[in-house]
Design a protein around this motif. Structure first.
Motif, PDB file in Angstrom:
ATOM      1  N   ARG A  57      -8.946  14.266  -1.241  1.00  0.00           N
ATOM      2  CA  ARG A  57      -9.478  13.499  -0.103  1.00  0.00           C
ATOM      3  C   ARG A  57     -10.889  13.984   0.160  1.00  0.00           C
ATOM      4  NH1 ARG A  57      -4.273  13.568   2.610  1.00  0.00           N
ATOM      5  NH2 ARG A  57      -3.502  11.444   2.555  1.00  0.00           N
ATOM      6  N   GLY A  58     -11.818  13.037   0.292  1.00  0.00           N
ATOM      7  CA  GLY A  58     -13.221  13.384   0.486  1.00  0.00           C
ATOM      8  C   GLY A  58     -13.441  14.281   1.683  1.00  0.00           C
ATOM      9  N   LYS A 113       0.865  -1.194   0.000  1.00  0.00           N
ATOM     10  CA  LYS A 113       0.000   0.000   0.000  1.00  0.00           C
ATOM     11  C   LYS A 113       0.891   1.230   0.000  1.00  0.00           C
ATOM     12  CE  LYS A 113      -2.684   3.362   0.797  1.00  0.00           C
ATOM     13  NZ  LYS A 113      -3.016   4.110   1.970  1.00  0.00           N
ATOM     14  N   GLY A 169      -0.922   8.104  -1.470  1.00  0.00           N
ATOM     15  CA  GLY A 169      -0.880   8.922  -2.679  1.00  0.00           C
ATOM     16  C   GLY A 169       0.233   9.963  -2.614  1.00  0.00           C
ATOM     17  N   GLY A 172      -3.093   5.158  -2.659  1.00  0.00           N
ATOM     18  CA  GLY A 172      -4.088   6.116  -2.161  1.00  0.00           C
ATOM     19  C   GLY A 172      -4.338   7.219  -3.171  1.00  0.00           C
ATOM     20  N   GLY A 173      -5.044   8.233  -2.733  1.00  0.00           N
ATOM     21  CA  GLY A 173      -5.374   9.330  -3.641  1.00  0.00           C
ATOM     22  C   GLY A 173      -5.136  10.695  -3.024  1.00  0.00           C
ATOM     23  N   GLY A 174      -4.522  10.681  -1.835  1.00  0.00           N
ATOM     24  CA  GLY A 174      -4.371  11.905  -1.061  1.00  0.00           C
ATOM     25  C   GLY A 174      -3.532  12.985  -1.742  1.00  0.00           C
ATOM     26  N   PHE A 207     -14.870   5.115   3.419  1.00  0.00           N
ATOM     27  CA  PHE A 207     -13.723   4.231   3.686  1.00  0.00           C
ATOM     28  C   PHE A 207     -12.462   4.926   3.194  1.00  0.00           C
ATOM     29  CE2 PHE A 207     -17.185   1.253   3.966  1.00  0.00           C
ATOM     30  CZ  PHE A 207     -16.769   0.364   4.939  1.00  0.00           C
ATOM     31  N   THR A 208     -11.338   4.282   3.427  1.00  0.00           N
ATOM     32  CA  THR A 208     -10.063   4.826   2.941  1.00  0.00           C
ATOM     33  C   THR A 208      -9.379   3.737   2.123  1.00  0.00           C
ATOM     34  OG1 THR A 208      -8.840   3.933   4.770  1.00  0.00           O
ATOM     35  CG2 THR A 208      -9.740   6.160   5.069  1.00  0.00           C
ATOM     36  N   THR A 209      -8.296   4.121   1.490  1.00  0.00           N
ATOM     37  CA  THR A 209      -7.551   3.105   0.741  1.00  0.00           C
ATOM     38  C   THR A 209      -6.790   2.172   1.688  1.00  0.00           C
ATOM     39  OG1 THR A 209      -5.799   4.721   0.415  1.00  0.00           O
ATOM     40  CG2 THR A 209      -7.343   4.419  -1.392  1.00  0.00           C
ATOM     41  N   ASP A 253     -15.833  11.719  -1.528  1.00  0.00           N
ATOM     42  CA  ASP A 253     -15.222  10.394  -1.451  1.00  0.00           C
ATOM     43  C   ASP A 253     -15.154   9.742  -2.834  1.00  0.00           C
ATOM     44  OD1 ASP A 253     -14.565  10.433   1.218  1.00  0.00           O
ATOM     45  OD2 ASP A 253     -16.383   9.399   1.878  1.00  0.00           O
ATOM     46  N   ASN A 274     -16.516   2.182  -1.938  1.00  0.00           N
ATOM     47  CA  ASN A 274     -17.561   2.782  -1.095  1.00  0.00           C
ATOM     48  C   ASN A 274     -17.071   4.044  -0.413  1.00  0.00           C
ATOM     49  OD1 ASN A 274     -19.571   0.479  -1.138  1.00  0.00           O
ATOM     50  ND2 ASN A 274     -17.712  -0.530  -0.429  1.00  0.00           N
ATOM     51  N   PRO A 275     -17.952   5.070  -0.349  1.00  0.00           N
ATOM     52  CA  PRO A 275     -17.573   6.244   0.429  1.00  0.00           C
ATOM     53  C   PRO A 275     -17.457   5.897   1.919  1.00  0.00           C
ATOM     54  CG  PRO A 275     -19.849   6.410  -0.327  1.00  0.00           C
ATOM     55  CD  PRO A 275     -19.282   5.182  -0.960  1.00  0.00           C
ATOM     56  N   GLY A 326     -12.303  11.223  -4.504  1.00  0.00           N
ATOM     57  CA  GLY A 326     -11.069  10.631  -3.973  1.00  0.00           C
ATOM     58  C   GLY A 326     -10.797   9.274  -4.599  1.00  0.00           C
ATOM     59  N   MET A 327     -11.847   8.484  -4.754  1.00  0.00           N
ATOM     60  CA  MET A 327     -11.664   7.150  -5.355  1.00  0.00           C
ATOM     61  C   MET A 327     -11.213   7.278  -6.814  1.00  0.00           C
ATOM     62  SD  MET A 327     -14.625   4.770  -3.696  1.00  0.00           S
ATOM     63  CE  MET A 327     -15.887   5.907  -3.150  1.00  0.00           C
ATOM     64  N   THR A 356     -12.245   0.623  -1.718  1.00  0.00           N
ATOM     65  CA  THR A 356     -13.272  -0.417  -1.546  1.00  0.00           C
ATOM     66  C   THR A 356     -14.437  -0.195  -2.506  1.00  0.00           C
ATOM     67  OG1 THR A 356     -14.518   0.902   0.042  1.00  0.00           O
ATOM     68  CG2 THR A 356     -12.789  -0.514   0.951  1.00  0.00           C
TER      69      THR A 356
HETATM   70  N1  UDP Z   1     -11.959   6.724  -0.649  1.00  0.00           N
HETATM   71  C1  UDP Z   1     -13.241   6.259  -0.364  1.00  0.00           C
HETATM   72  N2  UDP Z   1     -13.445   4.912  -0.209  1.00  0.00           N
HETATM   73  C2  UDP Z   1     -12.428   4.007  -0.298  1.00  0.00           C
HETATM   74  C3  UDP Z   1     -11.124   4.492  -0.567  1.00  0.00           C
HETATM   75  C4  UDP Z   1     -10.923   5.851  -0.729  1.00  0.00           C
HETATM   76  O1  UDP Z   1     -14.176   7.032  -0.264  1.00  0.00           O
HETATM   77  O2  UDP Z   1     -12.665   2.798  -0.157  1.00  0.00           O
HETATM   78  C5  UDP Z   1     -11.764   8.168  -0.898  1.00  0.00           C
HETATM   79  C6  UDP Z   1     -11.689   9.008   0.364  1.00  0.00           C
HETATM   80  O3  UDP Z   1     -12.287  10.248   0.108  1.00  0.00           O
HETATM   81  C7  UDP Z   1     -10.187   9.185   0.546  1.00  0.00           C
HETATM   82  C8  UDP Z   1      -9.715   9.316  -0.872  1.00  0.00           C
HETATM   83  O4  UDP Z   1     -10.532   8.372  -1.591  1.00  0.00           O
HETATM   84  O5  UDP Z   1      -9.889  10.352   1.290  1.00  0.00           O
HETATM   85  C9  UDP Z   1      -8.249   9.020  -1.107  1.00  0.00           C
HETATM   86  O6  UDP Z   1      -7.858   7.871  -0.394  1.00  0.00           O
HETATM   87  P1  UDP Z   1      -6.908   7.929   0.902  1.00  0.00           P
HETATM   88  O7  UDP Z   1      -7.230   9.136   1.719  1.00  0.00           O
HETATM   89  O8  UDP Z   1      -7.006   6.610   1.576  1.00  0.00           O
HETATM   90  O9  UDP Z   1      -5.477   8.095   0.217  1.00  0.00           O
HETATM   91  P2  UDP Z   1      -4.023   8.149   0.879  1.00  0.00           P
HETATM   92  O10 UDP Z   1      -4.123   8.861   2.190  1.00  0.00           O
HETATM   93  O11 UDP Z   1      -3.558   6.739   1.076  1.00  0.00           O
HETATM   94  O12 UDP Z   1      -3.209   8.862  -0.145  1.00  0.00           O
END
Ligand code: UDP
Length: 239
Positions: A59-60, A12, A15, A53-55, A140-142, A74, A137-138, A77-78, A135
Protein backbone atom coordinates in the motif's frame (compact mmCIF):
# COMPACT_ATOMS: atom_id res chain seq x y z
CA UNK A 1 -28.71 -18.39 -7.83
CA UNK A 2 -29.37 -15.68 -10.36
CA UNK A 3 -30.73 -12.40 -9.04
CA UNK A 4 -32.94 -10.91 -11.77
CA UNK A 5 -32.27 -7.36 -10.57
CA UNK A 6 -28.70 -7.55 -11.73
CA UNK A 7 -27.06 -8.78 -14.92
CA UNK A 8 -23.64 -7.19 -15.12
CA UNK A 9 -21.71 -7.00 -11.88
CA UNK A 10 -18.44 -5.64 -10.70
CA UNK A 11 -16.89 -7.69 -7.91
CA UNK A 12 -14.25 -5.85 -5.89
CA UNK A 13 -12.03 -8.01 -3.71
CA UNK A 14 -9.63 -6.58 -1.18
CA UNK A 15 -6.11 -7.82 -1.73
CA UNK A 16 -6.04 -9.22 1.79
CA UNK A 17 -8.71 -11.72 0.80
CA UNK A 18 -6.06 -13.53 -1.26
CA UNK A 19 -3.73 -13.96 1.73
CA UNK A 20 -5.94 -16.67 3.25
CA UNK A 21 -4.77 -17.18 6.80
CA UNK A 22 -1.34 -15.71 6.03
CA UNK A 23 -0.16 -12.22 6.85
CA UNK A 24 1.14 -11.26 3.43
CA UNK A 25 1.08 -12.15 -0.25
CA UNK A 26 -0.90 -14.65 -2.25
CA UNK A 27 -2.13 -18.01 -0.97
CA UNK A 28 -2.82 -20.12 -4.10
CA UNK A 29 -5.37 -22.31 -2.31
CA UNK A 30 -7.40 -19.31 -1.26
CA UNK A 31 -7.22 -17.83 -4.75
CA UNK A 32 -8.55 -21.14 -6.16
CA UNK A 33 -11.39 -21.19 -3.62
CA UNK A 34 -12.43 -17.65 -4.50
CA UNK A 35 -12.07 -18.41 -8.22
CA UNK A 36 -14.43 -21.37 -7.79
CA UNK A 37 -17.05 -19.05 -6.28
CA UNK A 38 -16.55 -16.53 -9.08
CA UNK A 39 -17.02 -19.32 -11.62
CA UNK A 40 -20.29 -20.33 -9.95
CA UNK A 41 -21.52 -16.76 -10.23
CA UNK A 42 -20.60 -16.69 -13.89
CA UNK A 43 -22.30 -20.05 -14.48
CA UNK A 44 -25.42 -18.59 -12.88
CA UNK A 45 -25.58 -16.15 -15.78
CA UNK A 46 -23.96 -12.97 -14.57
CA UNK A 47 -21.54 -10.92 -16.63
CA UNK A 48 -18.63 -10.37 -14.30
CA UNK A 49 -15.94 -7.74 -13.98
CA UNK A 50 -13.36 -8.07 -11.22
CA UNK A 51 -11.18 -5.53 -9.47
CA UNK A 52 -8.67 -6.83 -6.94
CA UNK A 53 -6.82 -4.60 -4.48
CA UNK A 54 -3.16 -4.84 -3.65
CA UNK A 55 -3.12 -4.45 0.11
CA UNK A 56 -1.83 -8.01 0.61
CA UNK A 57 1.41 -6.93 -1.09
CA UNK A 58 1.87 -3.18 -0.93
CA UNK A 59 0.00 0.00 0.00
CA UNK A 60 1.43 3.36 -1.04
CA UNK A 61 0.47 5.01 2.22
CA UNK A 62 2.39 2.41 4.24
CA UNK A 63 5.46 3.02 2.08
CA UNK A 64 5.07 6.79 2.57
CA UNK A 65 5.00 6.29 6.35
CA UNK A 66 8.43 4.68 6.04
CA UNK A 67 10.00 7.40 3.93
CA UNK A 68 9.11 6.34 0.37
CA UNK A 69 7.63 8.98 -1.94
CA UNK A 70 3.86 8.64 -1.82
CA UNK A 71 3.57 8.56 -5.60
CA UNK A 72 6.28 5.90 -5.92
CA UNK A 73 4.56 3.83 -3.25
CA UNK A 74 1.25 4.19 -5.03
CA UNK A 75 2.73 2.98 -8.31
CA UNK A 76 4.16 0.00 -6.42
CA UNK A 77 0.69 -0.64 -4.98
CA UNK A 78 -0.80 -0.54 -8.47
CA UNK A 79 1.80 -3.05 -9.68
CA UNK A 80 0.79 -5.28 -6.77
CA UNK A 81 -2.79 -5.33 -8.07
CA UNK A 82 -1.49 -6.62 -11.41
CA UNK A 83 0.16 -9.57 -9.65
CA UNK A 84 -3.10 -10.35 -7.89
CA UNK A 85 -5.02 -10.07 -11.16
CA UNK A 86 -2.64 -12.53 -12.85
CA UNK A 87 -3.00 -14.98 -9.96
CA UNK A 88 -6.79 -14.80 -10.22
CA UNK A 89 -6.72 -15.11 -14.02
CA UNK A 90 -4.57 -18.22 -13.67
CA UNK A 91 -6.95 -19.76 -11.12
CA UNK A 92 -10.03 -18.98 -13.23
CA UNK A 93 -8.50 -20.36 -16.42
CA UNK A 94 -7.57 -23.57 -14.58
CA UNK A 95 -11.30 -23.91 -14.00
CA UNK A 96 -11.94 -23.40 -17.71
CA UNK A 97 -13.20 -19.81 -17.39
CA UNK A 98 -11.90 -17.55 -20.12
CA UNK A 99 -10.51 -14.45 -18.46
CA UNK A 100 -8.80 -11.30 -19.63
CA UNK A 101 -6.73 -8.92 -17.55
CA UNK A 102 -6.81 -5.26 -18.58
CA UNK A 103 -4.42 -2.91 -16.86
CA UNK A 104 -4.78 0.84 -16.38
CA UNK A 105 -0.98 0.95 -16.66
CA UNK A 106 -0.13 -0.47 -20.09
CA UNK A 107 2.02 -3.57 -19.80
CA UNK A 108 1.69 -5.08 -23.24
CA UNK A 109 3.69 -8.25 -22.79
CA UNK A 110 1.80 -9.20 -19.64
CA UNK A 111 -1.83 -8.26 -20.23
CA UNK A 112 -4.12 -6.06 -22.30
CA UNK A 113 -4.29 -2.32 -21.76
CA UNK A 114 -7.62 -1.02 -20.48
CA UNK A 115 -9.87 -0.40 -23.48
CA UNK A 116 -13.49 -0.01 -22.48
CA UNK A 117 -15.06 -1.16 -25.71
CA UNK A 118 -12.86 -4.20 -25.85
CA UNK A 119 -13.76 -5.03 -22.26
CA UNK A 120 -17.46 -4.86 -23.16
CA UNK A 121 -16.82 -7.23 -26.05
CA UNK A 122 -15.09 -9.70 -23.72
CA UNK A 123 -18.10 -9.67 -21.40
CA UNK A 124 -20.45 -10.21 -24.32
CA UNK A 125 -18.40 -13.24 -25.30
CA UNK A 126 -18.79 -14.67 -21.81
CA UNK A 127 -15.32 -13.86 -20.55
CA UNK A 128 -14.52 -12.46 -17.15
CA UNK A 129 -12.56 -9.21 -17.26
CA UNK A 130 -10.20 -8.34 -14.41
CA UNK A 131 -9.35 -4.66 -14.26
CA UNK A 132 -5.87 -4.22 -12.80
CA UNK A 133 -3.77 -1.24 -11.66
CA UNK A 134 -6.73 0.60 -10.15
CA UNK A 135 -7.36 3.92 -11.86
CA UNK A 136 -3.75 4.13 -13.05
CA UNK A 137 -3.23 7.22 -10.89
CA UNK A 138 -1.53 7.69 -7.54
CA UNK A 139 -3.58 9.06 -4.61
CA UNK A 140 -6.48 6.77 -5.51
CA UNK A 141 -7.45 3.33 -4.27
CA UNK A 142 -8.77 0.24 -5.96
CA UNK A 143 -12.18 1.05 -4.43
CA UNK A 144 -12.22 4.17 -6.59
CA UNK A 145 -10.95 2.10 -9.51
CA UNK A 146 -13.80 -0.35 -8.93
CA UNK A 147 -16.42 2.42 -8.80
CA UNK A 148 -14.99 4.01 -11.94
CA UNK A 149 -14.97 0.76 -13.92
CA UNK A 150 -18.43 -0.15 -12.64
CA UNK A 151 -19.73 3.17 -13.99
CA UNK A 152 -17.85 2.89 -17.28
CA UNK A 153 -19.02 -0.67 -17.87
CA UNK A 154 -22.63 0.12 -16.93
CA UNK A 155 -22.59 -2.44 -14.14
CA UNK A 156 -25.86 -2.92 -12.26
CA UNK A 157 -24.13 -3.24 -8.90
CA UNK A 158 -20.77 -3.20 -7.19
CA UNK A 159 -20.21 -6.13 -4.82
CA UNK A 160 -17.43 -5.50 -2.35
CA UNK A 161 -16.09 -8.75 -0.95
CA UNK A 162 -14.03 -8.09 2.14
CA UNK A 163 -13.26 -9.44 5.62
CA UNK A 164 -16.32 -8.00 7.38
CA UNK A 165 -19.95 -8.89 6.82
CA UNK A 166 -21.23 -5.39 6.17
CA UNK A 167 -21.25 -1.83 7.44
CA UNK A 168 -21.69 -1.09 11.14
CA UNK A 169 -22.69 2.10 12.97
CA UNK A 170 -19.47 1.79 15.01
CA UNK A 171 -16.33 -0.32 14.83
CA UNK A 172 -17.55 -3.81 15.91
CA UNK A 173 -14.05 -4.68 17.13
CA UNK A 174 -14.18 -1.81 19.63
CA UNK A 175 -17.92 -1.43 20.31
CA UNK A 176 -19.47 -4.82 21.20
CA UNK A 177 -23.08 -3.75 20.56
CA UNK A 178 -22.40 -2.06 17.22
CA UNK A 179 -25.26 -2.62 14.77
CA UNK A 180 -24.93 -3.77 11.18
CA UNK A 181 -27.04 -1.96 8.60
CA UNK A 182 -29.05 -4.03 6.12
CA UNK A 183 -29.33 -1.00 3.89
CA UNK A 184 -27.89 2.47 4.31
CA UNK A 185 -27.95 5.51 2.04
CA UNK A 186 -24.93 6.91 0.21
CA UNK A 187 -25.56 10.19 2.02
CA UNK A 188 -25.41 8.56 5.47
CA UNK A 189 -22.21 6.70 4.59
CA UNK A 190 -20.60 9.96 3.48
CA UNK A 191 -22.00 12.21 6.22
CA UNK A 192 -21.12 9.82 9.03
CA UNK A 193 -17.86 8.77 7.44
CA UNK A 194 -18.76 5.08 7.79
CA UNK A 195 -15.81 2.89 6.90
CA UNK A 196 -16.80 1.01 3.79
CA UNK A 197 -15.06 2.46 0.79
CA UNK A 198 -13.27 5.74 0.34
CA UNK A 199 -15.50 8.76 -0.13
CA UNK A 200 -14.66 9.28 -3.81
CA UNK A 201 -15.76 5.70 -4.60
CA UNK A 202 -19.06 6.13 -2.72
CA UNK A 203 -19.70 9.51 -4.38
CA UNK A 204 -19.09 8.06 -7.84
CA UNK A 205 -21.53 5.22 -7.15
CA UNK A 206 -24.09 7.71 -5.82
CA UNK A 207 -23.78 9.85 -8.93
CA UNK A 208 -24.32 6.85 -11.16
CA UNK A 209 -26.90 5.16 -8.93
CA UNK A 210 -24.87 1.97 -8.58
CA UNK A 211 -25.75 0.03 -5.42
CA UNK A 212 -22.79 -1.16 -3.34
CA UNK A 213 -23.19 -4.50 -1.56
CA UNK A 214 -20.62 -5.11 1.17
CA UNK A 215 -20.18 -8.72 2.31
CA UNK A 216 -17.68 -11.17 3.77
CA UNK A 217 -15.99 -13.12 0.98
CA UNK A 218 -13.84 -15.08 3.43
CA UNK A 219 -16.87 -17.13 4.38
CA UNK A 220 -17.09 -19.99 1.95
CA UNK A 221 -20.16 -19.98 -0.29
CA UNK A 222 -21.17 -16.50 0.76
CA UNK A 223 -20.93 -14.91 -2.68
CA UNK A 224 -23.71 -17.19 -3.96
CA UNK A 225 -25.93 -16.33 -0.99
CA UNK A 226 -25.36 -12.63 -1.33
CA UNK A 227 -26.06 -12.73 -5.06
CA UNK A 228 -29.31 -14.57 -4.36
CA UNK A 229 -30.20 -11.93 -1.81
CA UNK A 230 -30.27 -14.31 1.19
CA UNK A 231 -26.78 -13.67 2.55
CA UNK A 232 -25.55 -11.33 5.25
CA UNK A 233 -24.54 -8.03 3.69
CA UNK A 234 -25.12 -4.29 3.73
CA UNK A 235 -26.48 -2.55 0.66
CA UNK A 236 -25.64 1.10 0.07
CA UNK A 237 -28.17 2.86 -2.17
CA UNK A 238 -30.23 6.03 -2.46
CA UNK A 239 -32.51 6.69 0.52
N1 UDP B 1 -3.35 2.51 -5.90
C1 UDP B 1 -3.21 3.76 -6.50
N2 UDP B 1 -4.15 4.18 -7.40
C2 UDP B 1 -5.24 3.43 -7.72
C3 UDP B 1 -5.39 2.17 -7.09
C4 UDP B 1 -4.44 1.74 -6.19
O1 UDP B 1 -2.26 4.47 -6.23
O2 UDP B 1 -6.06 3.85 -8.55
C5 UDP B 1 -2.29 2.03 -4.99
C6 UDP B 1 -2.37 2.60 -3.59
O3 UDP B 1 -1.07 2.78 -3.11
C7 UDP B 1 -3.06 1.48 -2.82
C8 UDP B 1 -2.48 0.26 -3.46
O4 UDP B 1 -2.39 0.61 -4.85
O5 UDP B 1 -2.75 1.54 -1.44
C9 UDP B 1 -3.28 -1.02 -3.29
O6 UDP B 1 -4.65 -0.77 -3.49
P1 UDP B 1 -5.72 -0.78 -2.30
O7 UDP B 1 -5.12 -0.19 -1.06
O8 UDP B 1 -6.96 -0.14 -2.82
O9 UDP B 1 -5.95 -2.34 -2.11
P2 UDP B 1 -6.95 -3.13 -1.14
O10 UDP B 1 -7.06 -2.37 0.15
O11 UDP B 1 -8.28 -3.21 -1.82
O12 UDP B 1 -6.31 -4.47 -1.00
Amino acid sequence: MSNPRYKRLLLKLSGEVLMGSGQFGIDPETVSRVAEEVKQAKDAGYELCLVIGGGNIFRGIAGAARGLDRTTGDYMGMLATIMNALAMQNALEKLGVETRVQSAIPMDTVCEPYIRRRAVRHLEKGRIVIFAAGTGNPFFTTDSGAALRAAEMNCDALFKGTSVDGIYDADPKKVPDANRFDTVSYDTVLAENLKVMDASAVALCRENNIPIIVFNIREQGNLAHVLRGDGVATTVRSA
